[in-house]
Design a protein around this motif. Structure first.
Motif, mmCIF file in Angstrom:
data_model
loop_
_atom_site.group_PDB
_atom_site.id
_atom_site.type_symbol
_atom_site.label_atom_id
_atom_site.label_comp_id
_atom_site.label_asym_id
_atom_site.label_seq_id
_atom_site.Cartn_x
_atom_site.Cartn_y
_atom_site.Cartn_z
ATOM 1 N N VAL A 163 0.867 -1.046 0.227
ATOM 2 C CA VAL A 163 0.081 0.112 -0.029
ATOM 3 C C VAL A 163 0.895 1.269 -0.108
ATOM 4 O O VAL A 163 0.390 2.323 -0.647
ATOM 5 C CB VAL A 163 -0.866 -0.066 1.161
ATOM 6 N N LEU A 164 2.174 1.181 0.683
ATOM 7 C CA LEU A 164 2.859 2.371 0.897
ATOM 8 C C LEU A 164 3.798 2.582 -0.068
ATOM 9 O O LEU A 164 5.084 2.709 -0.171
ATOM 10 C CB LEU A 164 3.622 2.345 2.353
ATOM 11 N N LEU A 178 0.562 8.522 7.880
ATOM 12 C CA LEU A 178 0.062 7.498 6.852
ATOM 13 C C LEU A 178 -0.945 6.354 7.577
ATOM 14 O O LEU A 178 -1.448 5.484 6.943
ATOM 15 C CB LEU A 178 1.279 6.863 5.893
ATOM 16 N N VAL A 179 -0.931 6.299 8.897
ATOM 17 C CA VAL A 179 -1.667 5.453 9.334
ATOM 18 C C VAL A 179 -2.991 5.366 9.066
ATOM 19 O O VAL A 179 -3.640 4.321 8.681
ATOM 20 C CB VAL A 179 -1.602 5.458 11.015
ATOM 21 N N ARG A 184 -0.859 14.270 -3.140
ATOM 22 C CA ARG A 184 -1.862 14.222 -2.081
ATOM 23 C C ARG A 184 -1.091 13.001 -1.186
ATOM 24 O O ARG A 184 -1.270 13.398 0.293
ATOM 25 C CB ARG A 184 -3.064 13.458 -2.361
ATOM 26 N N PHE A 185 -0.451 11.895 -1.618
ATOM 27 C CA PHE A 185 0.206 11.017 -0.740
ATOM 28 C C PHE A 185 1.124 11.733 0.061
ATOM 29 O O PHE A 185 1.377 11.577 1.294
ATOM 30 C CB PHE A 185 0.608 9.945 -1.799
ATOM 31 N N ARG A 186 2.059 12.664 -0.751
ATOM 32 C CA ARG A 186 3.104 13.322 0.058
ATOM 33 C C ARG A 186 2.596 14.115 1.130
ATOM 34 O O ARG A 186 3.456 14.300 2.206
ATOM 35 C CB ARG A 186 3.979 14.032 -1.059
ATOM 36 N N GLY A 225 -0.443 14.528 7.441
ATOM 37 C CA GLY A 225 -1.683 13.817 7.645
ATOM 38 C C GLY A 225 -2.949 14.074 7.063
ATOM 39 O O GLY A 225 -2.804 14.487 5.861
ATOM 40 N N GLN A 226 -3.888 13.813 7.621
ATOM 41 C CA GLN A 226 -5.439 13.889 6.771
ATOM 42 C C GLN A 226 -5.864 15.212 7.108
ATOM 43 O O GLN A 226 -5.489 16.020 7.791
ATOM 44 C CB GLN A 226 -6.288 12.718 7.389
#
Length: 490
Positions: free
Chosen positions: A28-29, A68-69, A258-260, A266-267
């Motif tokens: 996933v990562l 990323l949790v 967006r991942f970075r 975080g979110q």
């Protein structure tokens, strides 16, 4: 015995261990989906992995950025992997929000501070630069003893921001970094510009603010943020700091960027909705079915309560068909507002309708009932007698929606769950009529058992906190939720 993944959050990084096979987590990562090289003879199918956001320490634990949790949790649920999360972060007094100041503010300012209270990392959605200044000022006042570092790229922007913050916060010790070396005694609020950070250390600061998220995810700036992310191998995992980024609502970031941003901050924990982003939620109560045979949330409970619940699936499919067909009598039943005989939602004459489901397994059950629709997962797509290249009816998994967003005029949220899930980090917008407000979210107030009832109530609270208009339809969930939220205190 079923294995359980243990996730221990230690400030900037989280440690994962407990599974004999960590590959489902590690896969996933990666920065973006996998691609494959195939030879002309089609005898080689070699996966190419982009940048990875995980490592393995000397004890064999997987180490990932703590931001990323929340990203990996939907994948774990979909894969049926049980997990436990322990948050071991401890914060010094200067990083704790001022209860006195928070009690003095009202409205959206108070909502903003509530979002920061238990979120050391977070993205803040804003409409303009004025809001950025406003919320940075609130951070400075709510954390009166915290040392705050503000990072930008352009010198002129740094100087402008410094001037505006000084005007909003009388007596604030704030400066921009000069061309000379790093000061021995930096001010309480320091604005730096450029990419390199020189002798700056992440443990010198309590709060890091990034006013320009679009610049923060560029390769050079992103790499420089490793100063603040720490290095688990070097034992920096116990240094506490908060990090918040400000994202303009009209800024478009691809999946990798967006991942970075999630790695850094975080979110999304708070957003201000512009008029075209206003969303209306219509609650519906599906047919009641007998409680599942288990009183604990798990795959068996999900399958019996939601995924393979024939009465519920028939009801959801019926809603989808009603919107695509423009069945006015049924739309009226679902609480859709009409004006001069026309349903009031974006592109009501030819709406794009999407159904969000928790898993491909759940989606396939609906696909059996919806000819001409398409089922989309993160890396797969199934079609059922599709008669057009771009069907208006789509069934989308939560992971697909969370990663790639959703463009729809009507969104039917059939995934359930105790939070907003795929809606936590996306704004539902209509591509067909971008200048009009997005259409509707149809929600399901399941009441099979206490788990389903509590899940629906929590989602209702989440919509309420985001400021989205809600209509009760044929359920009393909204009045019960508002009554409970009025008792909330900091």
């Amino acid at each position: 015995m079923t294995e359980t993944l243990r996730i221990e959050i230690k400030h900037s990084v989280a440690m994962l261990y407990g599974l004999s096979d960590m590959r489902p987590v590690a896969e996933v990562l990666v920065d973006g989906p996998k691609e494959c090289n195939t030879s002309t003879k089609r005898d080689i199918d070699e996966p190419i992995l982009t940048e990875e956001y995980w490592g393995v320490d000397v004890s064999g634990k997987i180490v990932i950025p703590s931001g990323l949790v929340p990203v990996i949790q939907p994948y774990l649920k979909q894969a049926g992997i049980k997990y436990e999360v322990s948050d071991d972060r401890l914060y010094p007094q200067q990083q704790k929000i001022s209860k006195l100041f928070t009690k003095q503010v009202t409205g959206d300012s108070r909502d903003f501070l509530l979002s920061l209270k238990s979120a050391p990392l977070g993205q803040i959605g804003v409409q303009n630069h004025t809001e950025i200044v406003k919320y940075i000022s609130l951070v400075l006042k709510a954390f009166p003893h915290a040392k705050v570092l503000i990072r930008v790229v352009q010198k002129t922007y740094a100087q402008r921001l410094c001037k505006e913050l000084r005007a909003e916060n009388q007596g604030l010790n704030i400066k921009t970094k000069s061309k000379t070396g790093w000061p021995v005694n930096p001010p309480r609020c320091f604005i730096t510009y450029g990419v390199k950070q020189g002798d700056c250390k992440f443990d010198d600061w309590d709060i890091v603010l990034l006013p320009d998220a679009k610049s923060a995810v560029r390769k050079g700036f992103y790499n420089s943020m490793a100063i603040f992310a720490g290095n688990a191998a070097e034992g920096y995992i116990d240094n506490a700091y908060r990090c918040y980024s400000f994202v303009l609502n009209d800024v478009e970031l691809d999946r990798n960027k967006r991942f970075r941003l999630q790695v850094i901050s975080g979110q999304t924990i708070y957003t201000t909705a512009s008029p075209r982003d206003v969303i209306k939620v219509l609650w519906q109560k599906p047919p009641h079915t007998a409680p599942a045979g288990t009183s604990k949330r798990g795959l068996d409970w999900k399958r019996e309560t939601n995924w393979k619940n024939d009465r519920r699936n028939d009801y959801v499919a019926g809603i989808g068909r009603a919107f695509l067909a423009g069945n006015k009598s049924k739309l009226n039943k679902y609480g859709v507002t009409f004006d001069n005989g026309r349903p009031l939602f974006a592109n009501s004459e030819a709406p794009a309708v999407a159904i969000i489901v928790e898993s491909l397994e759940a989606g396939r059950e609906l696909l059996k009932r919806l000819d001409g629709w398409v089922l989309q997962g993160l890396h797969s797509e199934d079609r059922s007698e599709v008669k057009s290249e771009d069907p208006n009816g789509k069934i989308i998994t939560m992971t697909k929606a969370a990663n790639d967003g959703v463009s729809a005029d009507v969104l039917i949220y059939a995934a359930g769950g105790s939070g907003l899930g795929a809606l936590q980090n996306i704004s539902v917008e209509s591509e067909t009529q971008p200048d009009r407000m997005p259409a509707l979210i149809i929600e399901l107030a399941d009441d099979n058992d206490r788990i389903a009832i509590e899940d629906a109530r929590r989602r209702c609270e989440g919509y309420y906190q985001r400021g989205w208009e809600q209509s009760t339809g044929n359920t009393a969930i909204l009045s019960r939720t508002r009554s409970g939220m009025q008792k909330e205190t900091i």
